[in-house]
Write an enzyme that holds these catalytic residues in place. Structure first.
Site, PDB file in Angstrom:
ATOM      1  N   LYS A  11       0.018   6.251   4.672  1.00  0.00           N
ATOM      2  CA  LYS A  11      -0.070   4.959   3.980  1.00  0.00           C
ATOM      3  C   LYS A  11      -0.570   3.844   4.911  1.00  0.00           C
ATOM      4  CE  LYS A  11       3.478   6.051   0.534  1.00  0.00           C
ATOM      5  NZ  LYS A  11       4.625   5.493  -0.253  1.00  0.00           N
ATOM      6  N   TYR A  51      -0.255   6.386  -9.196  1.00  0.00           N
ATOM      7  CA  TYR A  51       1.195   6.198  -9.318  1.00  0.00           C
ATOM      8  C   TYR A  51       1.624   5.891 -10.752  1.00  0.00           C
ATOM      9  CZ  TYR A  51       2.200   6.258  -4.269  1.00  0.00           C
ATOM     10  OH  TYR A  51       2.387   6.629  -2.958  1.00  0.00           O
ATOM     11  N   ASN A 114       6.636   3.109   3.802  1.00  0.00           N
ATOM     12  CA  ASN A 114       7.366   4.310   4.256  1.00  0.00           C
ATOM     13  C   ASN A 114       6.442   5.392   4.835  1.00  0.00           C
ATOM     14  OD1 ASN A 114       6.352   5.198   1.821  1.00  0.00           O
ATOM     15  ND2 ASN A 114       8.248   6.107   1.093  1.00  0.00           N
ATOM     16  N   HIS A 117       3.155   9.626   1.847  1.00  0.00           N
ATOM     17  CA  HIS A 117       3.479  10.146   0.509  1.00  0.00           C
ATOM     18  C   HIS A 117       3.207  11.645   0.538  1.00  0.00           C
ATOM     19  CE1 HIS A 117       3.468  10.862  -3.819  1.00  0.00           C
ATOM     20  NE2 HIS A 117       2.391  11.596  -3.594  1.00  0.00           N
ATOM     21  N   GLU A 128      -2.184  15.833  -8.114  1.00  0.00           N
ATOM     22  CA  GLU A 128      -2.536  14.902  -7.042  1.00  0.00           C
ATOM     23  C   GLU A 128      -3.695  15.416  -6.193  1.00  0.00           C
ATOM     24  OE1 GLU A 128       1.081  13.933  -4.956  1.00  0.00           O
ATOM     25  OE2 GLU A 128       1.890  12.853  -6.679  1.00  0.00           O
TER      26      GLU A 128
HETATM   27  P1  CMP Z   1       6.117   7.719  -2.561  1.00  0.00           P
HETATM   28  O1  CMP Z   1       6.570   9.058  -2.127  1.00  0.00           O
HETATM   29  O2  CMP Z   1       4.730   7.304  -2.226  1.00  0.00           O
HETATM   30  O3  CMP Z   1       6.305   7.601  -4.159  1.00  0.00           O
HETATM   31  C1  CMP Z   1       6.486   6.356  -4.812  1.00  0.00           C
HETATM   32  C2  CMP Z   1       6.769   5.248  -3.848  1.00  0.00           C
HETATM   33  O4  CMP Z   1       7.386   4.106  -4.407  1.00  0.00           O
HETATM   34  C3  CMP Z   1       7.738   5.714  -2.790  1.00  0.00           C
HETATM   35  O5  CMP Z   1       7.104   6.645  -1.934  1.00  0.00           O
HETATM   36  C4  CMP Z   1       8.153   4.388  -2.161  1.00  0.00           C
HETATM   37  O6  CMP Z   1       7.255   3.973  -1.141  1.00  0.00           O
HETATM   38  C5  CMP Z   1       8.023   3.397  -3.324  1.00  0.00           C
HETATM   39  N1  CMP Z   1       9.320   2.883  -3.766  1.00  0.00           N
HETATM   40  C6  CMP Z   1       9.717   1.595  -3.697  1.00  0.00           C
HETATM   41  N2  CMP Z   1      10.956   1.449  -4.192  1.00  0.00           N
HETATM   42  C7  CMP Z   1      11.368   2.689  -4.582  1.00  0.00           C
HETATM   43  C8  CMP Z   1      12.579   3.192  -5.167  1.00  0.00           C
HETATM   44  N3  CMP Z   1      13.611   2.398  -5.454  1.00  0.00           N
HETATM   45  N4  CMP Z   1      12.649   4.522  -5.422  1.00  0.00           N
HETATM   46  C9  CMP Z   1      11.607   5.337  -5.161  1.00  0.00           C
HETATM   47  N5  CMP Z   1      10.442   4.904  -4.610  1.00  0.00           N
HETATM   48  C10 CMP Z   1      10.323   3.599  -4.314  1.00  0.00           C
END
Ligand code: CMP
Length: 141
Positions: A11, A51, A114, A117, A128
């Protein structure tokens, strides 16, 4: 166990920190191969479509804003049990809850920023992988 393919996105936060190589080294060190890769700056429409499953969630706008804030490094990872292996390497979605030594524990700052993904199941991996690499199958052979 089957040779699988899974989608990984490094990311904008991790790309900006200049740790693409360190993260890819973890995948390779765990026996995964990079089967496809590209560095791209997603459009808002692409991020929203990718998403779409989260469109109704309260964090959706922040998630899309973040994913278009800078370039991302998108890969298809291939190997035995690649989907679960990648998830184990990433650690929990919230870096505060991620186990020590995981990518998110070591490189991520927050649940939005974070670092990575990864596809969460064979069905999502198939969708995906073909979203970003049309024509690629989720099974390597
Ligand atoms: P990712 O695995 O990319 O999938 C969806 C993303 O939404 C997740 O990582 C997080 O970066 C983001 N996100 C933000 N808030 C939340 C939440 N409460 N629960 C899950 N994903 C979240």
């Amino acid at each position: 166990m089957a040779i699988e393919r899974t989608l990984s996105i490094i990311k904008p936060d991790a790309v900006a920190k200049n740790v693409i190589g360190q993260i890819v080294a973890r995948f390779e060190g765990a026996g995964l191969k990079v089967a496809a890769a590209k560095l791209v700056h997603l459009s808002r429409a692409e991020a929203e479509q990718f998403y779409a499953v989260h469109a109704a969630r309260p964090f959706f706008k922040d998630l899309v804003d973040f994913m278009v804030s800078g370039p991302v490094f998108i890969q298809v990872l291939e190997g035995e049990g690649a989907i679960q292996k990648n998830r184990d390497l990433m650690g929990a979605t919230d870096p505060k809850k991620a186990a020590p030594g995981t990518i998110r524990a070591d490189f991520a700052e927050s649940i939005d920023a974070n670092a990575v993904h990864g596809s969460d199941a064979p069905e999502t991996a198939a969708v995906e992988v073909s979203f970003f690499f049309p024509g690629m199958n989720v099974y390597a052979r």
